[in-house]
Design a protein around this motif. Structure first.
Motif, PDB file in Angstrom:
ATOM      1  N   GLN A  26      59.148  31.430  54.530  1.00  0.00           N
ATOM      2  CA  GLN A  26      57.774  31.874  54.756  1.00  0.00           C
ATOM      3  C   GLN A  26      57.576  33.252  54.147  1.00  0.00           C
ATOM      4  OE1 GLN A  26      54.980  30.393  56.518  1.00  0.00           O
ATOM      5  NE2 GLN A  26      53.964  32.112  55.511  1.00  0.00           N
ATOM      6  N   GLY A  27      56.572  33.390  53.295  1.00  0.00           N
ATOM      7  CA  GLY A  27      56.206  34.701  52.783  1.00  0.00           C
ATOM      8  C   GLY A  27      55.134  35.310  53.672  1.00  0.00           C
ATOM      9  N   VAL A  28      55.109  36.623  53.735  1.00  0.00           N
ATOM     10  CA  VAL A  28      54.117  37.307  54.572  1.00  0.00           C
ATOM     11  C   VAL A  28      52.798  37.412  53.814  1.00  0.00           C
ATOM     12  CG1 VAL A  28      53.520  39.427  55.799  1.00  0.00           C
ATOM     13  CG2 VAL A  28      55.891  38.607  55.791  1.00  0.00           C
ATOM     14  N   ASN A  29      51.765  36.849  54.379  1.00  0.00           N
ATOM     15  CA  ASN A  29      50.434  36.900  53.774  1.00  0.00           C
ATOM     16  C   ASN A  29      49.739  38.207  54.169  1.00  0.00           C
ATOM     17  OD1 ASN A  29      50.323  34.247  52.454  1.00  0.00           O
ATOM     18  ND2 ASN A  29      50.460  33.445  54.536  1.00  0.00           N
ATOM     19  N   TYR A  30      49.890  39.209  53.328  1.00  0.00           N
ATOM     20  CA  TYR A  30      49.223  40.497  53.569  1.00  0.00           C
ATOM     21  C   TYR A  30      48.793  41.060  52.224  1.00  0.00           C
ATOM     22  CZ  TYR A  30      53.178  43.569  52.146  1.00  0.00           C
ATOM     23  OH  TYR A  30      54.151  44.261  51.457  1.00  0.00           O
ATOM     24  N   ASP A  70      50.438  46.983  58.139  1.00  0.00           N
ATOM     25  CA  ASP A  70      49.690  46.026  57.345  1.00  0.00           C
ATOM     26  C   ASP A  70      50.685  45.014  56.796  1.00  0.00           C
ATOM     27  OD1 ASP A  70      47.837  44.681  55.847  1.00  0.00           O
ATOM     28  OD2 ASP A  70      47.726  46.161  54.250  1.00  0.00           O
ATOM     29  N   GLY A  71      50.832  43.923  57.479  1.00  0.00           N
ATOM     30  CA  GLY A  71      51.850  42.937  57.150  1.00  0.00           C
ATOM     31  C   GLY A  71      52.857  42.787  58.269  1.00  0.00           C
ATOM     32  N   GLY A  72      53.150  43.883  58.945  1.00  0.00           N
ATOM     33  CA  GLY A  72      54.115  43.845  60.046  1.00  0.00           C
ATOM     34  C   GLY A  72      53.671  42.966  61.199  1.00  0.00           C
ATOM     35  N   THR A  73      52.395  43.060  61.529  1.00  0.00           N
ATOM     36  CA  THR A  73      51.888  42.229  62.628  1.00  0.00           C
ATOM     37  C   THR A  73      51.936  40.753  62.256  1.00  0.00           C
ATOM     38  OG1 THR A  73      49.628  42.631  61.813  1.00  0.00           O
ATOM     39  CG2 THR A  73      50.412  44.030  63.596  1.00  0.00           C
ATOM     40  N   GLY A 121      62.701  42.108  52.807  1.00  0.00           N
ATOM     41  CA  GLY A 121      61.549  42.877  52.344  1.00  0.00           C
ATOM     42  C   GLY A 121      61.915  43.678  51.113  1.00  0.00           C
ATOM     43  N   TYR A 122      60.944  43.799  50.222  1.00  0.00           N
ATOM     44  CA  TYR A 122      61.132  44.572  48.990  1.00  0.00           C
ATOM     45  C   TYR A 122      60.087  45.669  48.912  1.00  0.00           C
ATOM     46  CZ  TYR A 122      60.392  45.635  44.004  1.00  0.00           C
ATOM     47  OH  TYR A 122      60.191  46.284  42.809  1.00  0.00           O
ATOM     48  N   SER A 123      60.546  46.915  48.714  1.00  0.00           N
ATOM     49  CA  SER A 123      59.648  48.050  48.532  1.00  0.00           C
ATOM     50  C   SER A 123      58.713  48.189  49.748  1.00  0.00           C
ATOM     51  CB  SER A 123      58.880  47.891  47.219  1.00  0.00           C
ATOM     52  OG  SER A 123      58.325  49.104  46.790  1.00  0.00           O
ATOM     53  N   GLN A 124      57.400  48.101  49.561  1.00  0.00           N
ATOM     54  CA  GLN A 124      56.496  48.173  50.718  1.00  0.00           C
ATOM     55  C   GLN A 124      56.838  47.084  51.730  1.00  0.00           C
ATOM     56  OE1 GLN A 124      51.727  47.853  51.951  1.00  0.00           O
ATOM     57  NE2 GLN A 124      52.271  47.990  49.780  1.00  0.00           N
ATOM     58  N   GLY A 125      57.328  45.960  51.244  1.00  0.00           N
ATOM     59  CA  GLY A 125      57.724  44.878  52.144  1.00  0.00           C
ATOM     60  C   GLY A 125      58.834  45.280  53.091  1.00  0.00           C
ATOM     61  N   SER A 126      59.690  46.230  52.670  1.00  0.00           N
ATOM     62  CA  SER A 126      60.728  46.734  53.564  1.00  0.00           C
ATOM     63  C   SER A 126      60.114  47.493  54.731  1.00  0.00           C
ATOM     64  CB  SER A 126      61.687  47.656  52.797  1.00  0.00           C
ATOM     65  OG  SER A 126      62.400  46.946  51.818  1.00  0.00           O
ATOM     66  N   MET A 127      59.033  48.214  54.468  1.00  0.00           N
ATOM     67  CA  MET A 127      58.317  48.912  55.527  1.00  0.00           C
ATOM     68  C   MET A 127      57.762  47.901  56.534  1.00  0.00           C
ATOM     69  SD  MET A 127      56.329  51.522  52.934  1.00  0.00           S
ATOM     70  CE  MET A 127      55.441  52.494  54.147  1.00  0.00           C
ATOM     71  N   VAL A 128      57.311  46.767  56.015  1.00  0.00           N
ATOM     72  CA  VAL A 128      56.806  45.691  56.869  1.00  0.00           C
ATOM     73  C   VAL A 128      57.908  45.190  57.794  1.00  0.00           C
ATOM     74  CG1 VAL A 128      55.978  43.295  56.848  1.00  0.00           C
ATOM     75  CG2 VAL A 128      54.995  44.972  55.272  1.00  0.00           C
ATOM     76  N   ALA A 164      60.309  44.517  63.036  1.00  0.00           N
ATOM     77  CA  ALA A 164      61.538  44.524  63.831  1.00  0.00           C
ATOM     78  C   ALA A 164      61.402  45.414  65.066  1.00  0.00           C
ATOM     79  CB  ALA A 164      62.716  44.980  62.980  1.00  0.00           C
ATOM     80  N   ASN A 165      60.636  46.489  64.929  1.00  0.00           N
ATOM     81  CA  ASN A 165      60.421  47.384  66.074  1.00  0.00           C
ATOM     82  C   ASN A 165      59.519  46.782  67.137  1.00  0.00           C
ATOM     83  OD1 ASN A 165      61.868  49.977  65.768  1.00  0.00           O
ATOM     84  ND2 ASN A 165      60.793  50.066  63.826  1.00  0.00           N
ATOM     85  N   GLN A 166      58.783  45.726  66.780  1.00  0.00           N
ATOM     86  CA  GLN A 166      57.894  45.085  67.746  1.00  0.00           C
ATOM     87  C   GLN A 166      58.543  43.876  68.413  1.00  0.00           C
ATOM     88  OE1 GLN A 166      55.073  46.932  68.005  1.00  0.00           O
ATOM     89  NE2 GLN A 166      55.964  48.062  66.285  1.00  0.00           N
ATOM     90  N   LEU A 167      59.700  43.461  67.929  1.00  0.00           N
ATOM     91  CA  LEU A 167      60.352  42.249  68.414  1.00  0.00           C
ATOM     92  C   LEU A 167      61.485  42.577  69.381  1.00  0.00           C
ATOM     93  CD1 LEU A 167      60.408  40.410  64.990  1.00  0.00           C
ATOM     94  CD2 LEU A 167      59.116  39.664  67.005  1.00  0.00           C
TER      95      LEU A 167
END
Length: 283
Positions: free
Chosen positions: A156-160, A173-176, A198-205, A210-213
């Motif tokens: 599954q890719g993150v749709n953001y 933006d993407g994390g949720t 995650g890659y680049s900004q995706g790593s921030m996601v 992970a902090n919400q789980l």
């Protein structure tokens, strides 16, 4: 020259160690003014193309100037996963995609067909990448995972949006969305092991999600060109996280080699092998 100054400023702010997301927010907020003053009128007569594919010729922000140094696409992905485009692609994403295997869009969780797999791989692409998996490294890792496990992976890719403005959201933006996919995957298949990438900004996601789980909801994670590489990934043990940071990468290492930030496809096999091992899945 101005582009390299902007790159240096942003790389310094993103790669410098910080203890909290709040500290990162303050660093980037302070950086915004410096970026704007550095790149005022930097676009030049030929203009620059942002994530919407609209060319501007003057007064571009520092982030827009920086965008021209990284792979960009006029394609944008909506929350429903559909991809639309306007303007023209700069061609670099297309070149990269010709060397990768796998699809730039995967919706194995949101379009679940009832077949549960041993692993669920949820990936967040980098800024301006196409589809919801991108082209630099996401599809290649997914393909390697399928090969190693005998196609026992739901992808599954993150749709953001994955746009430049999203960098300022520090991964929310993407994390949720990623959090939603993790919970949905576990609801569909309670015995699947969820691994993140995650890659680049995706790593921030990934960091944000992970902090919400809760502990145990995510089994392992791989991160590429991660601006938050000095921070933990939620409640995951360090042995369950693998960071890939290429020498000279301006985003994760304060380097000046822009091409290093595009090199992570070569790490796909190592990343997939790590996830399989960390999840305890037989290959």
């Amino acid at each position: 020259m101005k582009s390299f100054v902007v790159l240096s400023l942003l790389a310094t702010a993103l790669a410098a160690p910080a203890n909290t997301f709040q500290e990162r927010q303050l660093d980037l907020s302070s950086l915004t003014s410096a970026l704007k003053s550095t790149s005022s009128g930097a676009a030049g007569s030929s203009g620059s193309t942002g994530s919407t594919g609209t060319a501007t010729t003057s007064g571009s922000s520092g982030l827009s100037a920086l965008a021209s140094l990284f792979p960009s696409s006029s394609a944008t992905t909506s929350s429903s996963g559909s991809t639309s485009s306007s303007g023209s692609d700069d061609g670099l994403s297309g070149i990269i995609s010709s060397f990768t295997s796998g699809s730039s869009t995967e919706n194995g969780v949101t379009s679940h067909t009832g077949a549960c797999k041993e692993l669920t791989f949820i990936f967040a692409r980098g800024t301006t990448e196409i589809g919801n998996m991108g082209t630099v490294v996401g599809p290649e890792v997914a393909s390697k995972l399928q090969s190693l496990t005998g196609n026992q992976v739901t992808v599954q890719g993150v749709n953001y949006a994955a746009d430049w403005a999203g960098i300022m959201s520090m991964g929310s933006d993407g994390g949720t969305e990623m959090v939603t996919y993790v919970k949905e995957a576990l609801s569909q298949c309670p015995n699947t092991k969820v691994v993140l990438g995650g890659y680049s900004q995706g790593s921030m996601v990934v960091h944000y999600a992970a902090n919400q789980l809760s502990a145990g909801q995510v089994t392992a994670a791989v991160l590429f060109g991660d601006p938050f590489k000095m921070l933990s990934v939620g409640k995951l043990a360090s042995s369950k996280v693998k960071e890939f940071c290429a020498s000279g990468d301006p985003v994760c290492e304060n380097g000046m080699n822009v091409m290093a930030h595009l090199s992570y496809g070569s790490d796909a096999t190592a990343a997939a092998e790590f996830l399989v091992q960390a999840a305890g899945v037989s290959s």
